[in-house]
Scaffold this active site. Structure first.
Site, PDB file in Angstrom:
ATOM      1  N   HIS A 164      30.550  15.672   6.153  1.00 23.58           N
ATOM      2  CA  HIS A 164      31.525  16.723   5.830  1.00 23.58           C
ATOM      3  C   HIS A 164      31.944  17.466   7.091  1.00 23.58           C
ATOM      4  CE1 HIS A 164      31.356  16.346   1.528  1.00 23.58           C
ATOM      5  NE2 HIS A 164      30.051  16.569   1.478  1.00 23.58           N
ATOM      6  N   THR A 197      34.582   9.311   5.227  1.00 26.46           N
ATOM      7  CA  THR A 197      35.970   8.922   4.944  1.00 26.46           C
ATOM      8  C   THR A 197      36.632   8.383   6.215  1.00 26.46           C
ATOM      9  OG1 THR A 197      36.090  10.650   3.269  1.00 26.46           O
ATOM     10  CG2 THR A 197      38.169   9.699   4.001  1.00 26.46           C
ATOM     11  N   THR A 199      37.174   7.893  -0.573  1.00 24.27           N
ATOM     12  CA  THR A 199      38.583   8.242  -0.373  1.00 24.27           C
ATOM     13  C   THR A 199      38.786   9.634   0.193  1.00 24.27           C
ATOM     14  OG1 THR A 199      38.734   8.967  -2.678  1.00 24.27           O
ATOM     15  CG2 THR A 199      39.395   6.698  -2.191  1.00 24.27           C
ATOM     16  N   GLU A 253      37.963  14.147   0.549  1.00 20.23           N
ATOM     17  CA  GLU A 253      38.129  15.402  -0.170  1.00 20.23           C
ATOM     18  C   GLU A 253      38.959  16.354   0.679  1.00 20.23           C
ATOM     19  OE1 GLU A 253      34.087  16.060  -2.620  1.00 20.23           O
ATOM     20  OE2 GLU A 253      33.817  15.779  -0.470  1.00 20.23           O
ATOM     21  N   ASN A 309      37.527  18.536   3.607  1.00 23.27           N
ATOM     22  CA  ASN A 309      37.242  18.012   4.939  1.00 23.27           C
ATOM     23  C   ASN A 309      38.481  17.762   5.785  1.00 23.27           C
ATOM     24  OD1 ASN A 309      34.429  17.808   4.405  1.00 23.27           O
ATOM     25  ND2 ASN A 309      34.810  15.943   3.243  1.00 23.27           N
ATOM     26  N   LYS A 315      26.434  13.005 -15.092  1.00 27.89           N
ATOM     27  CA  LYS A 315      27.702  13.091 -15.804  1.00 27.89           C
ATOM     28  C   LYS A 315      27.541  12.533 -17.214  1.00 27.89           C
ATOM     29  CE  LYS A 315      30.211  12.777 -11.444  1.00 27.89           C
ATOM     30  NZ  LYS A 315      31.224  12.058 -10.626  1.00 27.89           N
TER      31      LYS A 315
END
Length: 335
Positions: free
Chosen positions: A39, A75, A106, A108, A111, A195
């Protein structure tokens, strides 16, 4: 059954030196892998950290002997040119043979937007990721590479220092499109726990199988990595309160989409009740309950379980989980 049990080093919560000590301790306590996210900014402004993943992985590799090390995820499409990532992970692969994993996703807004970079919609981010993986592999395999893609262009490029065995690429995904892509082209698939169970059984795992089928691949060709969020402590209230720092994880995709400021992310997360904050975690004082809950993911087909504890005393967590949970899991599955 071949299983791996890993440790998620919380780069959003700890500085690089403290984090390094935890990574070394994870190997000592019998964990098989250590992963961290890459990050530029953390989820939380107050108390947050964001050490750069690339130098940190080099330091961890130098201080450990056997654990797999890698990103979950990085990423390679905005802050980094894919060729830079190809070079960096080739170097890590030379230094630590067959121990390095490149986990990609993919991205965020948190960042990238702060750096003034364009933040396209999901379909373009997906296409950028797909093209970046193709370019990275071409650079690893070619002697002199010229690549003219939609998003990336290189001319007469060579990675001069490459490991004997190519670094595996894992794709992190929480939706069906990127999950199918993992089944088609990746060496591993990364997703996260906590989840709705139907997401895994009805959407993600069928998408993975679909990708495997389209590529004519067997299921065993792709490592299935589940980042399992756990909060284990003999005191129930302590186990519950430990999750508070990671409240942003309980925000819905709609609640955090396009948020690029940790201060705003922290504000939104602070409004959540502790029950919702803890909902993403296995929270229990009972080691057998932890094993039972983790086993649900193993029974779904996940073979690489990477444990993320939200507390500030990571050394305590590593010692307790290494002594009480990992032996139970290995005994149960003959791993």
């Amino acid at each position: 059954m071949t299983l791996r049990f890993g440790y998620k080093a919380s780069s959003e919560q700890f500085g690089p030196n403290e984090l390094l000590r935890f990574g070394v301790l994870a190997e000592e306590m019998g964990f098989d892998s250590v992963f961290l996210s890459d990050h530029f900014q953390p989820w939380m402004h107050e108390g947050g950290h964001a050490p750069a993943a690339l130098p940190w992985l080099g330091a961890l590799g130098a201080q450990t002997q056997r654990v797999l090390i890698g990103t979950s995820v990085l990423t390679p499409t905005f802050r980094y040119h894919p060729a830079v990532i190809a070079q960096a992970f080739a170097t890590l692969g030379v230094m630590f043979p067959e121990r390095v994993i490149l986990g990609v996703g993919t991205g965020e807004a948190l960042n990238e937007v702060t750096l003034g970079l364009d933040w396209p919609d999901s379909p373009e981010r997906f296409q950028r990721l797909k093209e970046s993986i193709a370019l990275i592999r071409e650079l690893w395999r070619g002697e002199r590479v010229t690549y003219d893609g939609k998003f990336w262009h290189v001319q007469d490029a060579t990675i001069y220092d490459r490991p004997e065995h190519e670094v595996p690429i894992y794709i992190g995904a929480s939706g069906p499109a990127a999950t199918r892509l993992a089944g088609r082209i990746a060496d591993g698939y990364i997703t996260t726990s906590g989840k709705d169970p139907a997401l895994y059984t009805d959407t993600l795992l069928p998408a993975l199988d679909e990708g495997l089928g389209k590529a004519g691949r067997a299921a065993g060709e792709v490592d299935t990595l589940m980042e399992v969020k756990v909060s284990y402590h003999p005191d129930r209230q302590t186990a519950l309160e430990k999750t508070r720092f990671w409240a942003p994880l309980a925000l819905t995709p709609e609640e955090k989409r396009d948020v690029h400021d940790p201060i705003e992310m922290q504000r939104r997360a602070a409004e959540l009740p502790i029950e919702r904050v803890a909902s993403r975690f296995i929270v229990s004082t009972d080691p057998d309950e932890h094993v039972a809950q983790i086993s649900k993911y193993i029974d779904l087909g996940f073979r690489h379980l990477v444990f993320h504890d939200p507390g500030f005393d990571q050394a305590e967590f590593l010692r307790m989980y290494g002594a009480e949970i990992l032996p139970r899991l290995r005994a149960k599955y003959g791993a």
